[in-house]
Motif scaffolding. Structure first.
Motif, short mmCIF file in Angstrom:
data_model
loop_
_atom_site.label_atom_id
_atom_site.label_comp_id
_atom_site.label_asym_id
_atom_site.label_seq_id
_atom_site.Cartn_x
_atom_site.Cartn_y
_atom_site.Cartn_z
N ARG A 28 0.84 -1.19 0.00
CA ARG A 28 0.00 0.00 0.00
C ARG A 28 0.88 1.25 0.00
O ARG A 28 1.81 1.35 0.80
N SER A 29 0.55 2.18 -0.87
CA SER A 29 1.37 3.38 -0.97
C SER A 29 0.58 4.66 -0.69
O SER A 29 1.17 5.72 -0.53
N GLY A 30 -0.74 4.57 -0.68
CA GLY A 30 -1.54 5.77 -0.46
C GLY A 30 -1.71 6.59 -1.72
O GLY A 30 -2.12 7.75 -1.66
N ALA A 31 -1.39 6.01 -2.86
CA ALA A 31 -1.46 6.76 -4.11
C ALA A 31 -2.90 7.12 -4.47
O ALA A 31 -3.15 8.17 -5.06
N GLN A 32 -3.85 6.26 -4.11
CA GLN A 32 -5.25 6.55 -4.44
C GLN A 32 -5.70 7.83 -3.75
O GLN A 32 -6.41 8.65 -4.33
N LYS A 36 -6.62 11.83 -5.66
CA LYS A 36 -7.89 12.55 -5.58
C LYS A 36 -7.66 14.05 -5.52
O LYS A 36 -6.69 14.51 -4.91
N PRO A 37 -8.54 14.83 -6.14
CA PRO A 37 -8.38 16.28 -6.07
C PRO A 37 -8.67 16.78 -4.65
O PRO A 37 -9.45 16.18 -3.91
N LEU A 38 -8.05 17.88 -4.29
CA LEU A 38 -8.27 18.46 -2.97
C LEU A 38 -9.68 19.02 -2.90
O LEU A 38 -10.16 19.67 -3.83
N VAL A 39 -10.35 18.78 -1.78
CA VAL A 39 -11.74 19.21 -1.66
C VAL A 39 -11.88 20.44 -0.77
O VAL A 39 -12.96 21.01 -0.68
N SER A 40 -10.82 20.86 -0.11
CA SER A 40 -10.95 21.98 0.82
C SER A 40 -11.36 23.27 0.11
O SER A 40 -12.12 24.06 0.65
N HIS A 41 -10.87 23.46 -1.10
CA HIS A 41 -11.24 24.67 -1.83
C HIS A 41 -12.72 24.65 -2.19
O HIS A 41 -13.40 25.67 -2.15
N TYR A 42 -13.23 23.45 -2.52
CA TYR A 42 -14.64 23.34 -2.85
C TYR A 42 -15.50 23.62 -1.61
O TYR A 42 -16.52 24.28 -1.69
N HIS A 43 -15.06 23.10 -0.48
CA HIS A 43 -15.81 23.34 0.75
C HIS A 43 -15.79 24.82 1.11
O HIS A 43 -16.79 25.38 1.55
N ALA A 44 -14.65 25.46 0.93
CA ALA A 44 -14.54 26.87 1.26
C ALA A 44 -15.47 27.70 0.38
O ALA A 44 -16.05 28.69 0.83
N ARG A 45 -15.61 27.31 -0.87
CA ARG A 45 -16.50 28.05 -1.76
C ARG A 45 -17.96 27.72 -1.48
O ARG A 45 -18.83 28.55 -1.66
N TRP A 46 -18.24 26.48 -1.08
CA TRP A 46 -19.62 26.04 -0.92
C TRP A 46 -20.27 26.64 0.32
O TRP A 46 -21.38 27.14 0.27
N TYR A 47 -19.56 26.56 1.45
CA TYR A 47 -20.12 27.06 2.70
C TYR A 47 -19.73 28.52 2.88
O TYR A 47 -18.56 28.84 2.98
N MET A 48 -20.75 29.35 2.94
CA MET A 48 -20.49 30.77 3.06
C MET A 48 -19.97 31.11 4.46
O MET A 48 -20.36 30.47 5.43
N GLU A 49 -19.12 32.08 4.56
CA GLU A 49 -18.58 32.50 5.85
C GLU A 49 -19.69 33.18 6.66
O GLU A 49 -20.44 33.99 6.13
N PRO A 50 -19.82 32.84 7.95
CA PRO A 50 -20.90 33.45 8.74
C PRO A 50 -20.69 34.96 8.90
O PRO A 50 -19.56 35.44 9.05
N ILE A 51 -21.81 35.69 8.88
CA ILE A 51 -21.70 37.15 8.95
C ILE A 51 -21.84 37.68 10.37
O ILE A 51 -21.61 38.86 10.61
N GLU A 52 -22.23 36.80 11.34
CA GLU A 52 -22.49 37.29 12.69
C GLU A 52 -21.29 37.99 13.34
O GLU A 52 -21.46 39.07 13.90
N PRO A 53 -20.07 37.42 13.29
CA PRO A 53 -18.96 38.10 13.97
C PRO A 53 -18.68 39.50 13.42
O PRO A 53 -18.52 40.45 14.18
#
Length: 133
Positions: A28-32, A36-53
């Motif tokens: 096993r090498s962890g190549a799979q 895979k493409p990084l998903v953090s950028h998609y999550h950052a774009r999908w979930y809007m930043e809260p406006i309360e603070p």
């Protein structure tokens, strides 16, 4: 035979370069996961930043619907006398003698966590109890 083996290994090496794969080592090498493409950028774009603070920083009177509901419920509970107690005035503080030594009919006793007897003696039978410490 050696030329065929070296030629096959060279072809496999070129195929790995072209297709971006790793050699098959039966481990096993962890190549799979790395492929895979990084998903953090998609999550950052999908979930809007809260406006309360930022809204509270600019407008101190800003409240959300949830906050308004909670404060209204708390106000109604306090009107009926069912709200939370003030800090330090809960059930355990009603028996103010916890951890103290009291004198009951000439006998000194140190009161631990269970003080129902002392409170009952004070209130129901109005027996005078002196707190020493």
């Amino acid at each position: 035979m050696t030329s065929m083996a070296s030629r096959a290994s060279r072809i496999a090496a070129e195929a790995r370069k072209i297709f971006g794969t790793l050699p098959n080592r039966n481990a096993r090498s962890g190549a799979q996961i790395l492929k895979k493409p990084l998903v953090s950028h998609y999550h950052a774009r999908w979930y809007m930043e809260p406006i309360e603070p930022s809204a509270r920083a600019t407008f101190p009177e800003y409240t959300t619907e949830l906050q308004e509901r909670r404060t209204e419920k708390l106000r109604k509970l306090r009107q009926r006398g069912k709200g939370p107690p003030k800090k330090g005035s809960g059930k355990r503080s009603k028996c103010c003698d916890i951890g103290k030594t009291v004198e009951l009919r000439g006998v000194r006793r140190h009161i631990h966590s269970s003080t129902k007897l002392i409170v009952e003696l004070k209130t129901r039978w109005r027996i005078g109890i002196k707190t020493i410490k």
